[in-house]
Motif scaffolding. Structure first.
Motif, PDB file in Angstrom:
ATOM      1  N   ALA A 172       0.810  -1.218   0.000  1.00  0.00           N
ATOM      2  CA  ALA A 172       0.000   0.000   0.000  1.00  0.00           C
ATOM      3  C   ALA A 172       0.845   1.270   0.000  1.00  0.00           C
ATOM      4  N   VAL A 173       2.139   1.145   0.211  1.00  0.00           N
ATOM      5  CA  VAL A 173       3.015   2.318   0.295  1.00  0.00           C
ATOM      6  C   VAL A 173       3.713   2.531  -1.037  1.00  0.00           C
ATOM      7  N   SER A 174       3.505   3.696  -1.618  1.00  0.00           N
ATOM      8  CA  SER A 174       4.106   4.024  -2.916  1.00  0.00           C
ATOM      9  C   SER A 174       5.384   4.832  -2.731  1.00  0.00           C
ATOM     10  N   TRP A 175       6.103   5.015  -3.845  1.00  0.00           N
ATOM     11  CA  TRP A 175       7.282   5.879  -3.807  1.00  0.00           C
ATOM     12  C   TRP A 175       6.893   7.301  -3.372  1.00  0.00           C
ATOM     13  N   ARG A 176       5.734   7.760  -3.822  1.00  0.00           N
ATOM     14  CA  ARG A 176       5.300   9.101  -3.451  1.00  0.00           C
ATOM     15  C   ARG A 176       5.055   9.191  -1.934  1.00  0.00           C
ATOM     16  N   ASP A 177       4.492   8.142  -1.355  1.00  0.00           N
ATOM     17  CA  ASP A 177       4.288   8.124   0.096  1.00  0.00           C
ATOM     18  C   ASP A 177       5.629   8.229   0.826  1.00  0.00           C
ATOM     19  N   ILE A 178       6.603   7.482   0.342  1.00  0.00           N
ATOM     20  CA  ILE A 178       7.927   7.515   0.965  1.00  0.00           C
ATOM     21  C   ILE A 178       8.550   8.893   0.807  1.00  0.00           C
ATOM     22  N   SER A 179       8.360   9.488  -0.359  1.00  0.00           N
ATOM     23  CA  SER A 179       8.883  10.824  -0.606  1.00  0.00           C
ATOM     24  C   SER A 179       8.280  11.834   0.370  1.00  0.00           C
ATOM     25  N   GLU A 180       6.995  11.767   0.557  1.00  0.00           N
ATOM     26  CA  GLU A 180       6.326  12.707   1.464  1.00  0.00           C
ATOM     27  C   GLU A 180       6.771  12.498   2.911  1.00  0.00           C
ATOM     28  N   ALA A 181       7.040  11.264   3.274  1.00  0.00           N
ATOM     29  CA  ALA A 181       7.435  10.973   4.651  1.00  0.00           C
ATOM     30  C   ALA A 181       8.886  11.348   4.935  1.00  0.00           C
ATOM     31  N   THR A 182       9.707  11.358   3.899  1.00  0.00           N
ATOM     32  CA  THR A 182      11.142  11.594   4.096  1.00  0.00           C
ATOM     33  C   THR A 182      11.615  12.964   3.632  1.00  0.00           C
ATOM     34  N   GLY A 183      10.814  13.654   2.800  1.00  0.00           N
ATOM     35  CA  GLY A 183      11.258  14.915   2.246  1.00  0.00           C
ATOM     36  C   GLY A 183      12.261  14.762   1.127  1.00  0.00           C
ATOM     37  N   VAL A 184      12.346  13.561   0.565  1.00  0.00           N
ATOM     38  CA  VAL A 184      13.262  13.273  -0.542  1.00  0.00           C
ATOM     39  C   VAL A 184      12.423  13.014  -1.786  1.00  0.00           C
ATOM     40  N   SER A 185      12.812  13.581  -2.906  1.00  0.00           N
ATOM     41  CA  SER A 185      12.008  13.426  -4.105  1.00  0.00           C
ATOM     42  C   SER A 185      11.978  11.981  -4.574  1.00  0.00           C
ATOM     43  N   VAL A 186      10.914  11.632  -5.285  1.00  0.00           N
ATOM     44  CA  VAL A 186      10.805  10.294  -5.853  1.00  0.00           C
ATOM     45  C   VAL A 186      11.994  10.005  -6.760  1.00  0.00           C
ATOM     46  N   ARG A 187      12.385  10.979  -7.557  1.00  0.00           N
ATOM     47  CA  ARG A 187      13.508  10.784  -8.484  1.00  0.00           C
ATOM     48  C   ARG A 187      14.784  10.422  -7.729  1.00  0.00           C
ATOM     49  N   THR A 188      15.044  11.114  -6.631  1.00  0.00           N
ATOM     50  CA  THR A 188      16.246  10.824  -5.848  1.00  0.00           C
ATOM     51  C   THR A 188      16.148   9.460  -5.188  1.00  0.00           C
ATOM     52  N   LEU A 189      14.978   9.130  -4.671  1.00  0.00           N
ATOM     53  CA  LEU A 189      14.801   7.815  -4.046  1.00  0.00           C
ATOM     54  C   LEU A 189      15.077   6.689  -5.040  1.00  0.00           C
ATOM     55  N   VAL A 190      14.520   6.826  -6.228  1.00  0.00           N
ATOM     56  CA  VAL A 190      14.690   5.782  -7.239  1.00  0.00           C
ATOM     57  C   VAL A 190      16.137   5.715  -7.711  1.00  0.00           C
ATOM     58  N   ARG A 191      16.818   6.857  -7.699  1.00  0.00           N
ATOM     59  CA  ARG A 191      18.219   6.850  -8.092  1.00  0.00           C
ATOM     60  C   ARG A 191      19.072   6.071  -7.081  1.00  0.00           C
ATOM     61  N   HIS A 192      18.702   6.129  -5.813  1.00  0.00           N
ATOM     62  CA  HIS A 192      19.467   5.437  -4.769  1.00  0.00           C
ATOM     63  C   HIS A 192      18.977   4.018  -4.512  1.00  0.00           C
ATOM     64  N   PHE A 193      17.710   3.768  -4.783  1.00  0.00           N
ATOM     65  CA  PHE A 193      17.132   2.447  -4.535  1.00  0.00           C
ATOM     66  C   PHE A 193      16.445   1.977  -5.816  1.00  0.00           C
ATOM     67  N   ALA A 194      17.068   1.047  -6.508  1.00  0.00           N
ATOM     68  CA  ALA A 194      16.509   0.589  -7.781  1.00  0.00           C
ATOM     69  C   ALA A 194      15.142  -0.055  -7.587  1.00  0.00           C
ATOM     70  N   HIS A 195      14.945  -0.716  -6.460  1.00  0.00           N
ATOM     71  CA  HIS A 195      13.669  -1.361  -6.146  1.00  0.00           C
ATOM     72  C   HIS A 195      13.243  -0.944  -4.749  1.00  0.00           C
ATOM     73  N   LYS A 196      11.956  -0.888  -4.536  1.00  0.00           N
ATOM     74  CA  LYS A 196      11.453  -0.519  -3.210  1.00  0.00           C
ATOM     75  C   LYS A 196      11.974  -1.471  -2.148  1.00  0.00           C
ATOM     76  N   SER A 197      12.114  -2.743  -2.504  1.00  0.00           N
ATOM     77  CA  SER A 197      12.599  -3.731  -1.545  1.00  0.00           C
ATOM     78  C   SER A 197      14.026  -3.464  -1.089  1.00  0.00           C
ATOM     79  N   ASP A 198      14.813  -2.730  -1.891  1.00  0.00           N
ATOM     80  CA  ASP A 198      16.201  -2.448  -1.508  1.00  0.00           C
ATOM     81  C   ASP A 198      16.289  -1.650  -0.211  1.00  0.00           C
ATOM     82  N   ILE A 199      15.247  -0.882   0.088  1.00  0.00           N
ATOM     83  CA  ILE A 199      15.260  -0.082   1.315  1.00  0.00           C
ATOM     84  C   ILE A 199      15.332  -0.990   2.546  1.00  0.00           C
ATOM     85  N   ALA A 200      14.817  -2.198   2.424  1.00  0.00           N
ATOM     86  CA  ALA A 200      14.784  -3.108   3.569  1.00  0.00           C
ATOM     87  C   ALA A 200      16.172  -3.526   4.029  1.00  0.00           C
ATOM     88  N   TRP A 201      17.145  -3.418   3.144  1.00  0.00           N
ATOM     89  CA  TRP A 201      18.453  -4.007   3.439  1.00  0.00           C
ATOM     90  C   TRP A 201      19.563  -2.982   3.605  1.00  0.00           C
TER      91      TRP A 201
END
Length: 202
Positions: free
Chosen positions: A35-64
């Motif tokens: 239920a959590v999208s990249w946009r949700d993560i962006s809003e919660a962290t203050g980091v743009s979706v583009r930057t998040l995707v640049r650092h984490f190729a997959h959402k699952s990568d954040i887990a590790w």
């Protein structure tokens, strides 16, 4: 506030990966992983979706995000093991030492709850933990003459699985003491022994 004083979003010079993981795991725990999208993560962290995707190729990568630090702690602990200490005792002590300091950093027990219940995260675990396993396998190969690289990797994988299971038990309140004590107890049951030469497996 002038425009120059406004909080900057989107392109931090150094991304705080631990802070992103902490916020993301909170969202995953509250809403569910899917239920959590990249946009949700962006809003919660203050980091743009583009930057998040640049650092984490997959959402699952954040887990590790904590695995590289755990691998460094393991490497440092292994390097300090006495040369005359048996390989299994060395592995146990090094692993316990490596998780004694904030083993669930950065996300706390939220990490356990999400990783254990989300198939996508569970499926990505082997690749995520491969550097940790390789580090331990290299140590085992150096300390156990005659063991093959494949066997050393298999043994290291067993240690990783046992450590993870112990942390799960601790995170779920099924283990007395802290995370390090839970791992210490579990790993104490594992042993690395050279197979007897007279055993014929054919």
């Amino acid at each position: 506030m002038s425009s120059s004083d406004a909080p900057q979003r989107g392109r931090p010079s150094v991304l705080d990966r631990a802070a992103v993981a902490t916020a993301t795991f909170r969202l995953w725990t509250e809403r569910g992983y899917d239920a959590v999208s990249w946009r949700d993560i962006s809003e919660a962290t203050g980091v743009s979706v583009r930057t998040l995707v640049r650092h984490f190729a997959h959402k699952s990568d954040i887990a590790w995000v904590g695995v590289p630090a755990a691998t460094r702690r393991l490497r440092d602990a292994l390097e300090n093991m006495p040369a005359d200490l048996p390989v299994d005792e060395s592995a146990r002590r090094a692993i316990v030492a490596s998780i004694s300091d904030d083993p669930m950093k950065p996300a706390g027990t939220d990490w356990i709850r999400v990783v254990c219940t989300e198939p996508e995260l569970a499926g990505s675990a082997p690749a995520a933990y491969r550097p940790w396993i390789d580090e331990l396998a290299g140590f085992i190969a150096r300390r156990a003459p005659g063991i093959s690289p494949a066997a050393a990797t298999a043994v290291a994988s067993g240690y990783q699985a046992a450590t993870f299971a112990a942390l799960v038990a601790w995170g779920e309140g099924r283990s007395a003491g802290d995370a390090a004590e839970s791992a210490d107890e579990a790993l104490g049951w594992l042993a690395v022994r050279r197979p007897a030469e007279e055993i014929n497996l054919t």
